[in-house]
Write an enzyme that holds these catalytic residues in place. Structure first.
Site, short mmCIF file in Angstrom:
data_model
loop_
_atom_site.label_atom_id
_atom_site.label_comp_id
_atom_site.label_asym_id
_atom_site.label_seq_id
_atom_site.Cartn_x
_atom_site.Cartn_y
_atom_site.Cartn_z
N LYS A 119 0.95 -1.12 0.20
CA LYS A 119 0.02 -0.17 0.06
C LYS A 119 0.98 1.21 -0.18
O LYS A 119 2.09 1.44 0.34
CB LYS A 119 -0.96 -0.04 1.30
CG LYS A 119 -2.14 0.85 1.36
CD LYS A 119 -3.21 0.00 0.56
CE LYS A 119 -4.46 1.00 0.55
NZ LYS A 119 -5.54 0.15 -0.03
N GLY A 164 -24.92 4.06 1.74
CA GLY A 164 -24.04 4.56 0.78
C GLY A 164 -24.18 4.05 -0.74
O GLY A 164 -23.94 3.00 -0.74
N VAL A 165 -24.95 5.00 -1.58
CA VAL A 165 -25.23 4.44 -2.89
C VAL A 165 -24.02 5.23 -3.65
O VAL A 165 -24.41 5.98 -4.61
CB VAL A 165 -26.69 4.63 -3.26
CG1 VAL A 165 -27.25 3.40 -2.89
CG2 VAL A 165 -27.21 5.94 -2.65
N GLY A 166 -22.82 4.94 -3.72
CA GLY A 166 -21.78 5.77 -4.40
C GLY A 166 -21.67 4.92 -5.59
O GLY A 166 -22.70 3.94 -6.12
N GLN A 167 -20.35 4.50 -5.84
CA GLN A 167 -20.06 3.73 -7.04
C GLN A 167 -20.32 2.33 -6.92
O GLN A 167 -20.92 1.95 -7.67
CB GLN A 167 -18.47 3.89 -7.33
CG GLN A 167 -18.17 5.35 -7.59
CD GLN A 167 -16.56 5.41 -8.07
OE1 GLN A 167 -16.31 5.30 -9.11
NE2 GLN A 167 -15.67 5.46 -6.96
N VAL A 168 -19.91 1.82 -5.86
CA VAL A 168 -20.16 0.47 -5.62
C VAL A 168 -21.82 0.21 -5.09
O VAL A 168 -22.41 -0.61 -5.44
CB VAL A 168 -19.20 -0.26 -4.53
CG1 VAL A 168 -19.57 -1.46 -4.17
CG2 VAL A 168 -17.79 0.00 -4.96
N GLY A 169 -22.07 1.17 -4.09
CA GLY A 169 -23.39 0.73 -3.60
C GLY A 169 -24.66 0.88 -4.48
O GLY A 169 -25.53 0.11 -4.62
P1 NAD Z 1 -18.02 6.25 -2.98
O1 NAD Z 1 -17.35 7.31 -2.54
O2 NAD Z 1 -18.30 6.11 -4.46
O3 NAD Z 1 -19.37 5.98 -2.47
C1 NAD Z 1 -19.49 5.95 -1.09
C2 NAD Z 1 -20.91 6.68 -0.81
O4 NAD Z 1 -21.11 6.53 0.73
C3 NAD Z 1 -20.84 8.17 -1.27
O5 NAD Z 1 -21.90 8.26 -1.91
C4 NAD Z 1 -20.89 8.80 0.18
O6 NAD Z 1 -21.78 9.99 -0.29
C5 NAD Z 1 -21.52 8.08 1.00
N1 NAD Z 1 -21.48 8.16 2.39
C6 NAD Z 1 -20.18 8.66 2.87
N2 NAD Z 1 -20.49 8.65 4.12
C7 NAD Z 1 -21.72 7.93 4.55
C8 NAD Z 1 -22.51 8.16 5.68
N3 NAD Z 1 -22.06 8.40 6.89
N4 NAD Z 1 -23.92 7.65 5.67
C9 NAD Z 1 -24.27 7.46 4.32
N5 NAD Z 1 -23.68 7.69 3.24
C10 NAD Z 1 -22.26 8.00 3.35
O7 NAD Z 1 -16.93 4.60 -2.63
P2 NAD Z 1 -17.13 3.42 -3.40
O8 NAD Z 1 -15.96 3.28 -4.19
O9 NAD Z 1 -18.57 3.13 -3.83
O10 NAD Z 1 -16.74 2.65 -2.22
C11 NAD Z 1 -17.77 2.27 -0.98
C12 NAD Z 1 -17.10 1.53 0.04
O11 NAD Z 1 -16.43 0.18 -0.39
C13 NAD Z 1 -15.82 2.23 0.65
O12 NAD Z 1 -15.52 1.93 2.17
C14 NAD Z 1 -14.67 1.84 -0.11
O13 NAD Z 1 -13.35 1.48 0.70
C15 NAD Z 1 -14.85 0.11 -0.22
N6 NAD Z 1 -14.50 -0.49 -1.46
C16 NAD Z 1 -14.44 0.13 -2.61
C17 NAD Z 1 -13.81 -0.56 -3.74
C18 NAD Z 1 -13.98 0.15 -4.97
O14 NAD Z 1 -13.61 -0.92 -6.04
N7 NAD Z 1 -14.49 1.05 -5.23
C19 NAD Z 1 -13.24 -1.77 -3.48
C20 NAD Z 1 -13.07 -2.38 -2.30
C21 NAD Z 1 -13.79 -1.60 -1.09
#
Ligand code: NAD
Length: 352
Positions: A80, A185-190
């Protein structure tokens, strides 16, 4: 500041500090273990309050990558990188070029990728200076067409597969029709997970701190929006944490009703002891680093080659790995996290 006697040291192979005066780069790269292959792990940018805080984070995260890749049966080790700086105000091309030089100086022992505070754009800048970067190019999408190197769609697919395995084990259900799922959390993964769940017939409840993200899930997927603190206490079948870490803590545990926890967030348990409490309550916890391995699998296929069909099949293996963890935990009267750690350690030792 001691490294060898640091509580998180855990036999790291190499810990290197990098500084570039012209760009202001201050970074640490940690390589935990290369028994199974070169150390691959994201490059995080964060305004750490101290060097000690940055060191602790990089050591903890790189060890986590060794375990994640071993459990996902990848020919990769764990490493890392952290850049000490503010990702909103401190980014420059010169900074990431210098970081690219730093990564290159390790000659391929460490391969970098995007993480919190960095993305495809930063990977592309680093790729000007080193070939030891993943996630900087174009990839074929599962559903056809092309996408950028962002591994999130693969992470979302892996979480969907893992969630199905958890539901089958804990609730004895093969299909997801009418399954009630709360997504934090409905970002990229959610959001990607929500789309697949919707397609499979599940009912969705969502929360997010970004209003537009909630609206997208409500309008496009018919999800029900709930307040940030109301997501824990819903009478649902699955709680899917896809926002931030440490969200399973003594307070949220009291509110949680779901018999299954299966989501993408890293480091979901605020402390390791909570796994035993979840087990005692009959809540099946899918260990975060096992269920969210789709991203690292994606990155590995990008580096080493392999067809989209092979990548998809490898990600689907997350289901079998989780089922093995669940069954072993039940047989041994142990927590799913302890079993996942043991399985990862066994694979790391076997690779020596
Ligand atoms: P992202 O930033 O696109 O989505 C996260 C979402 O959570 C955002 O929409 C944000 O506004 C929301 N959020 C933040 N704090 C919040 C809270 N207190 N209550 C409700 N919503 C909240 O990130 P992502 O890429 O979707 O990743 C999500 C999680 O998965 C992270 O913990 C990340 O470390 C983990 N992860 C992601 C990947 C990947 O490929 N992107 C891989 C492994 C693990």
């Amino acid at each position: 500041m001691s490294v060898f006697s640091h509580i998180e040291f855990d036999h790291h192979e190499q810990v290197v500090y990098g500084h570039d005066q012209a760009s202001g780069l201050k970074a640490i790269i940690a390589i935990h273990n290369r028994n199974l292959g070169p150390a691959l792990g994201g490059c995080r940018m964060w305004p750490y309050a101290s060097d000690e805080e940055a060191l602790r984070d990089v050591l903890r995260l790189s060890r986590g990558m060794s375990y994640k890749s071993a459990l996902a049966r990848l020919p990769l080790g764990g490493g890392k990188a952290v850049i000490i700086g503010n990702p909103h105000t401190g980014k420059s091309a010169a900074l990431f070029q210098a970081m690219g030089d730093f990564v290159d100086s390790l000659g391929g022992r460490y391969i970098t990728a995007a993480d919190s505070g960095t993305g495809v754009a930063e990977m592309q800048i680093m790729a000007e200076r080193t070939r030891h970067v993943a996630g900087a190019g174009q990839r074929e999408a599962f559903g056809g067409g092309m996408r950028n190197g962002d591994p999130s769609p693969s992470t979302a697919y892996g979480v969907f597969i893992g969630l199905q395995a958890a539901v089958k084990h804990r609730l004895g259900r093969d299909d997801l029709k009418g399954l009630r799922v709360a997504i934090q959390g409905v970002g990229q993964v959610g959001f990607g997970l929500a789309q697949q769940l919707k397609e499979a017939g599940a009912e969705l409840w969502v929360t997010d701190i970004v209003e537009a993200n909630v609206r997208r899930a409500v309008e496009q997927l018919g999800a029900t929006a709930v307040g940030q603190n109301d997501i824990y206490g819903l009478e649902v079948d699955v709680f899917a944490p896809c926002a931030m870490g440490a969200i399973i803590n003594p307070q949220t545990l009291e509110a949680l009703r779901a018999p299954v926890i299966a989501g993408a967030a890293n480091n979901q348990l605020a402390d390791a002891g909570l796994a035993e409490e979840l087990r005692r309550r009959g809540c099946l916890y899918a260990p975060d680093y096992a269920i969210n391995a789709g991203g690292i699998i994606d990155v590995c296929y990008e580096r080493n080659g392999g067809s989209t069909a092979e990548l998809k099949a490898h990600i689907e293996g997350i289901g079998a790995t989780l089922t093995e963890i669940f069954q072993r935990a039940e047989r041994e009267g142990s927590t799913t996290t302890a079993v996942a750690d043991r399985m990862a350690q066994e694979r790391l030792h076997a690779g020596r």
